[in-house]
Design an enzyme around this catalytic site. Structure first.
Site, PDB file in Angstrom:
ATOM      1  N   ASP A  78       0.790  -1.341   0.139  1.00 55.80           N
ATOM      2  CA  ASP A  78      -0.023   0.113  -0.224  1.00 55.80           C
ATOM      3  C   ASP A  78       0.939   1.184   0.039  1.00 55.80           C
ATOM      4  O   ASP A  78       2.152   1.308   0.392  1.00 55.80           O
ATOM      5  CB  ASP A  78      -0.900  -0.150   1.172  1.00 55.80           C
ATOM      6  N   GLU A 145       0.129  -1.404   5.425  1.00 56.59           N
ATOM      7  CA  GLU A 145       1.056  -1.007   6.441  1.00 56.59           C
ATOM      8  C   GLU A 145       0.803   0.312   6.827  1.00 56.59           C
ATOM      9  O   GLU A 145       1.128   0.658   8.194  1.00 56.59           O
ATOM     10  CB  GLU A 145       2.363  -1.111   5.907  1.00 56.59           C
TER      11      GLU A 145
END
Length: 492
Positions: A78, A145
């Site tokens: 991400d 994350e």
């Protein structure tokens, strides 16, 4: 294809270019995960998706290197979605537009996603390039994350067989990291107690913009301004005029980014506007002087707005203004063990006005749990005095340094061999996933390194081109020199 695909190392930049074309903000990694899965399976690589959505890809050792210790290359899928106010960008649909700016690669008006897209591209390039020599290899790609470390929290024991983890999520060429801060989110709600808008009032919107923002851990010790904290100061100015009423307040968009913009919707009698404008002009001058050389483009703006249907009652307005001003923000304590390292910090990241309440979110970081809890308790105390409810979520541990780390010594020696410089060993004041990994796989020997990335978590994000080349050289050379697994050697 864009111009960045002509940069070297070609494979890494080509993968990064593809990643830029596939939207992948936190919580929306499905498309990029599917693309990576399809690509890996076409190459005959084994893939496993775990229950939370992490992706594991395995590649057999280079012939003759089967006895080396197993290595896990790790990155997260991400990216942080941040755009300038004048940029219309849907991060769930629109591609990132990278371009070369001198020695750097940037994106047009948005975050670039070099955090952690360059590391991710490096992992894929290792899988793609059969000239890279390595032992048994696993690539671990985690989800979410940036907004909660969901992937690292959900990683299960026994999923991975390697003994060494190379985390690619650091952001300074020439530095090697062997520890990181843990953290916790403070989620605060304060009931919205409303009154009718006074009959003679007009609406004005006060906006603070033009700030640099940045990463709430890495940049927290640089003295950058927080739009949320500056707005809190302005609200205290405003409460000195009892006829000015606060209808809503909004600032920041991510708990792990220093707030770049914030605004308040006010109502006031027409004859008070001049006094308010003069006070704002004085604050503008103060901020320009105070943050000169750090945040040079702070702008305060007061413009007419549509009249709201409610305002906060005076008690709520006073308590909210006081709590936001008193809310801890910035560096709380410096480390006693590592010179120049931040021990504990906190970021007043998000303020938003909802139909039923005002919501505030802070991200508290510390190298140890005691420091984290101390700042968390202080934050809760401030807001509870104002009548707010404070809940702590997503606590994650720090990664304690291991001075006996073999992979650390190998990385330092390899860096010296390649570049004739011994890198600095540091602890990063940011939430790497390594702390959570260590709790699940306590025997892993871990290290984190990466290229120079500046302005992470903001539209100013940029990655240094030459540093990416050095990152790739170091990664390839370290993989080649991973030592033998003595247990495997004895069995053979």
């Amino acid at each position: 294809m864009t111009e960045i695909t002509q940069l070297t190392p070609h494979l890494l930049w080509q993968f990064f270019n593809t990643l830029c074309s596939i939207p992948h903000p936190s919580g929306h990694e499905a498309a990029v995960r599917q693309w990576i899965t399809d690509w890996a399976q076409e190459r005959g690589l084994a893939t496993v998706q775990d229950t939370v959505g992490n992706l594991i890809i395995r590649k057999a050792a280079t012939p003759g290197m089967e006895q080396r210790q197993g290595v896990i290359l790790q990155a997260h899928m991400d990216m942080v979605p941040q755009a300038n106010a004048d940029v219309n960008h849907d991060f769930t649909k629109d591609p990132i537009q990278p371009y070369i700016d001198g020695d750097w690669v940037r994106a047009r008006g948005t975050t670039l996603g070099a955090d952690n897209g360059i590391g991710l591209a490096g992992c894929l390039a290792v899988l793609a390039d059969d000239k890279v020599q390595h032992g048994p290899l696993e690539v671990l790609l985690t989800i979410d994350e940036e907004s909660g470390m969901t992937g690292a929290f959900g990683l299960e024991p026994g999923m991975l067989q390697g003994k060494i983890l190379l985390n690619t999520d650091s952001e300074q060429d020439g530095d090697v990291y062997m520890g990181c801060a843990g953290g916790v989110d403070a989620n605060i709600t304060l009931p919205y107690l409303a009154e009718s808008v006074p009959a003679d009032h007009h609406a004005m919107r006060l906006t603070i913009k033009g700030l640099r923002g940045g990463h709430s851990g890495i940049n927290i010790d640089e003295g950058r301004a927080s739009a949320n904290k500056l707005l809190a100061e302005l609200l205290m100015d405003i409460t000195e005029h009892p006829s000015i009423r606060l209808a809503e307040i909004n600032g920041g968009s991510l708990r792990n980014a220093i707030a770049r913009e914030a605004s308040a919707l006010l109502t006031l009698p027409a004859d008070v506007k001049k006094v308010l404008s003069e006070q704002i002009a004085l604050r503008q001058l103060q901020y320009q002087q105070e943050f000169q050389g750090v945040d040079d483009f702070i702008t305060l703006e007061l413009v007419p707005a549509e009249l709201p249907h409610r305002v906060m009652n005076t008690d709520l307005q006073q308590k909210l203004s006081s709590a936001l001003l008193a809310c801890p923000h910035g560096v709380m304590e410096m480390s006693r063990d590592m010179d120049g390292a931040v021990q504990s910090s906190t970021n007043l990241g998000v303020i938003s006005t909802e139909p039923e309440h005002i919501y505030v979110q802070c991200l508290i970081r510390s190298l140890n749990d005691a420091g984290r809890d101390r700042v968390a308790n202080a934050t809760a105390a401030v807001f509870r005095l104002a009548g707010a409810h404070c809940q702590f979520d997503g606590a994650y541990p720090g990664w304690q340094p291991d001075p006996q780390s073999n992979i650390m010594r190998l990385l330092l020696d390899t860096h010296k061999e390649l570049f004739d410089v011994v890198p600095e060993v540091k602890v990063i004041h940011a939430g790497l996933e390594c702390g959570l990994f260590k709790a699940i796989y306590p025997d892993w020997d871990m290290v984190s390194f990466g290229p120079t990335i500046q302005g992470a978590h903001s539209p100013d994000e940029r990655v240094h081109i030459e540093a990416v080349s050095r990152f790739w050289q170091l990664l390839v050379r370290v993989l080649r020199h991973i030592p033998e697994d003595k247990a495997v050697s004895r069995q053979l």
